[in-house]
Design a protein around this motif. Sequence first.
Motif, PDB file in Angstrom:
ATOM      1  N   GLY A 127     -51.908-118.791  12.823  1.00 56.65           N
ATOM      2  CA  GLY A 127     -52.364-118.931  14.784  1.00 56.65           C
ATOM      3  C   GLY A 127     -50.904-119.730  14.629  1.00 56.65           C
ATOM      4  O   GLY A 127     -50.368-119.580  16.274  1.00 56.65           O
ATOM      5  N   SER A 128     -49.974-119.625  13.844  1.00 59.68           N
ATOM      6  CA  SER A 128     -48.655-121.482  14.495  1.00 59.68           C
ATOM      7  C   SER A 128     -47.727-120.585  14.485  1.00 59.68           C
ATOM      8  O   SER A 128     -47.471-119.915  15.687  1.00 59.68           O
ATOM      9  CB  SER A 128     -48.377-121.324  12.980  1.00 59.68           C
ATOM     10  N   ILE A 129     -47.431-118.782  13.857  1.00 58.88           N
ATOM     11  CA  ILE A 129     -46.701-117.657  14.729  1.00 58.88           C
ATOM     12  C   ILE A 129     -46.381-117.130  16.214  1.00 58.88           C
ATOM     13  O   ILE A 129     -45.504-117.541  16.638  1.00 58.88           O
ATOM     14  CB  ILE A 129     -46.282-117.384  13.385  1.00 58.88           C
ATOM     15  N   PHE A 130     -48.372-117.360  16.407  1.00 55.90           N
ATOM     16  CA  PHE A 130     -47.998-116.040  17.504  1.00 55.90           C
ATOM     17  C   PHE A 130     -48.462-118.069  18.674  1.00 55.90           C
ATOM     18  O   PHE A 130     -47.934-117.022  19.726  1.00 55.90           O
ATOM     19  CB  PHE A 130     -49.719-116.012  17.435  1.00 55.90           C
ATOM     20  N   LEU A 131     -48.497-118.836  18.055  1.00 51.60           N
ATOM     21  CA  LEU A 131     -48.512-119.721  19.769  1.00 51.60           C
ATOM     22  C   LEU A 131     -46.552-120.415  19.577  1.00 51.60           C
ATOM     23  O   LEU A 131     -46.745-120.522  20.902  1.00 51.60           O
ATOM     24  CB  LEU A 131     -49.021-121.976  18.806  1.00 51.60           C
TER      25      LEU A 131
END
Length: 199
Positions: free
Chosen positions: A137-141
Amino acid sequence: MSKILNNYYFLQFDEYLHKQLKEKFGTLLIFFVLMLYPGSGNKTFGAFFIIIFSILSDIKNKRLDLLTFLPYSRKNIFWFEFAFTSLLILLSFFIGLPFYKSFQSFLVDIATAMIFYSAYYGLSIALTCGLKIDPYGSIFLVLLVDAVLSSLGKEGVKHLYNPYRLISPLRQENMLLSFVFAVICVYLGYIAFSKKGAD
């Protein structure tokens, strides 16, 4: 003494390369092949998913504990993984060099891809380890925020111009400032990862 330490770290890195290639060869090969074709879009797309299936995958599946027993310090893991994936990206460029029409566009694409990769690598790890956000989720955020922020404003209109575009890993309207921003991102990721935030 320094020579002995250098040899020790070289041997550690060599073992790390063998381990990662053995475990992730098939997955990484898919994106590696994609990155052989010229164009910054293919490069950044491949680099994005290489981050996901390398260190973020290790964090997500809690494989870091095993790595620290081999023995690798958290600092070693951060820089070894950064060097390993950077080498993959650079290797894809040099193998794909014959596809380029000019050496200048080749160099520009290398710089663009490495700035993008470095910034996203650092920021995704900083969010994962520092703020406990899900690794994937962090990299898509990061991608979502980067895309939204860099789309604001209008070119050529001073009072509506968005200065974030200058450092955006996606837009990179000023490559030097984008490079400085990417270095800061890597440092932030290193600080967050070095602490026990990804355990």
